[in-house]
Design an enzyme around this catalytic site. Structure first.
Site, PDB file in Angstrom:
ATOM      1  N   GLY A  69     131.414 118.020  70.322  1.00  6.67           N
ATOM      2  CA  GLY A  69     131.653 116.627  69.976  1.00  6.67           C
ATOM      3  C   GLY A  69     130.431 115.819  69.587  1.00  6.67           C
ATOM      4  O   GLY A  69     130.525 114.605  69.382  1.00  6.67           O
ATOM      5  N   GLN A  70     129.277 116.470  69.455  1.00  7.17           N
ATOM      6  CA  GLN A  70     128.093 115.729  69.038  1.00  7.17           C
ATOM      7  C   GLN A  70     128.324 115.163  67.636  1.00  7.17           C
ATOM      8  O   GLN A  70     129.052 115.729  66.833  1.00  7.17           O
ATOM      9  CB  GLN A  70     126.844 116.625  69.023  1.00  7.17           C
ATOM     10  CG  GLN A  70     126.410 117.110  70.369  1.00  7.17           C
ATOM     11  CD  GLN A  70     127.117 118.397  70.794  1.00  7.17           C
ATOM     12  OE1 GLN A  70     128.095 118.819  70.207  1.00  7.17           O
ATOM     13  NE2 GLN A  70     126.613 119.011  71.849  1.00  7.17           N
ATOM     14  N   GLU A  71     127.695 114.061  67.350  1.00  9.28           N
ATOM     15  CA  GLU A  71     127.885 113.384  66.067  1.00  9.28           C
ATOM     16  C   GLU A  71     127.683 114.329  64.884  1.00  9.28           C
ATOM     17  O   GLU A  71     128.451 114.318  63.923  1.00  9.28           O
ATOM     18  CB  GLU A  71     126.948 112.182  65.955  1.00  9.28           C
ATOM     19  CG  GLU A  71     127.184 111.366  64.704  1.00  9.28           C
ATOM     20  CD  GLU A  71     126.331 110.110  64.666  1.00  9.28           C
ATOM     21  OE1 GLU A  71     126.511 109.337  63.704  1.00  9.28           O
ATOM     22  OE2 GLU A  71     125.497 109.890  65.576  1.00  9.28           O
ATOM     23  N   SER A  72     126.685 115.187  64.960  1.00  9.83           N
ATOM     24  CA  SER A  72     126.388 116.099  63.853  1.00  9.83           C
ATOM     25  C   SER A  72     127.471 117.162  63.656  1.00  9.83           C
ATOM     26  O   SER A  72     127.562 117.764  62.591  1.00  9.83           O
ATOM     27  CB  SER A  72     125.042 116.786  64.083  1.00  9.83           C
ATOM     28  OG  SER A  72     125.086 117.552  65.278  1.00  9.83           O
ATOM     29  N   LEU A  73     128.314 117.394  64.673  1.00 11.89           N
ATOM     30  CA  LEU A  73     129.351 118.427  64.591  1.00 11.89           C
ATOM     31  C   LEU A  73     130.723 117.881  64.199  1.00 11.89           C
ATOM     32  O   LEU A  73     131.594 118.632  63.771  1.00 11.89           O
ATOM     33  CB  LEU A  73     129.475 119.155  65.935  1.00 11.89           C
ATOM     34  CG  LEU A  73     128.231 119.887  66.426  1.00 11.89           C
ATOM     35  CD1 LEU A  73     128.465 120.456  67.816  1.00 11.89           C
ATOM     36  CD2 LEU A  73     127.848 120.992  65.449  1.00 11.89           C
TER      37      LEU A  73
END
Length: 178
Positions: A69-73
């Site tokens: 769920g990281q922004e980059s993913l």
């Protein structure tokens, strides 16, 4: 008679139902997956990419994809949508500052053609933390009553204890056509 036959038939079929588990980083997605799978807390590190597990619950076979769920993913979430029957969106009930991001991600998912038939279970996680938002408050903030094209349910839960997780699975189970 038809109902009885379908119930007996369901015991012998191995139909698998695809579930994706999404949410912002640190919402508790991986903890929920392994709590459901093993009924215990597994200490995890942030998910890079995805975890996938086969889960059998009440004679229902699930293929559960826990997606980072990281922004980059988040921009890659849509690569997992094909064939998805159920979306589990995990919301950190203590994270008031980022609830608007969860809302944006939810509505972006619901607009995706690959999810047009998917039902959505929202887990309002971390209910054990003092000052956490209730499931009702989260539902209002996410404007869930405006969601008309997808079946949805919000369930208060605590990933660490497992409280509320099986009630959510009950709702999913009730949505499966047998």
């Amino acid at each position: 008679m038809g109902f009885l036959f379908s119930k007996i038939w369901s015991l012998f079929t191995n139909e698998e139902h695809k579930v994706i588990i999404v949410g912002l980083d640190n919402a508790g997605k991986t903890t929920i997956l392994y709590q459901i799978l093993m009924n215990e807390v597994v200490h995890t590190s942030p998910t890079i990419g995805s975890n996938v597990e086969e889960v059998r619950w009440r004679n229902i076979q699930f293929l559960m994809w826990d997606i980072g769920g990281q922004e980059s993913l988040r921009s890659s979430w849509s690569t997992y949508y094909a064939g998805t029957e159920f979306v589990i969106l995990v919301v950190d009930s203590t994270d008031r500052e980022r609830l608007h991001i969860s809302k944006s991600e939810l509505y972006q998912m619901l607009a995706n053609e690959d999810l047009k038939h998917a039902a959505v279970l929202l887990y309002a996680n971390k209910q054990d933390v003092k000052g956490s938002m209730s499931a009702t408050e989260i539902s209002q903030q996410l404007n869930l009553t405006s969601v008309k094209d997808h079946g949805w349910h919000i369930q208060a839960c605590c990933a660490l204890t497992g409280e509320g997780l099986y009630q959510g699975l009950e709702w999913i189970g009730s949505r499966i056509k047998r």
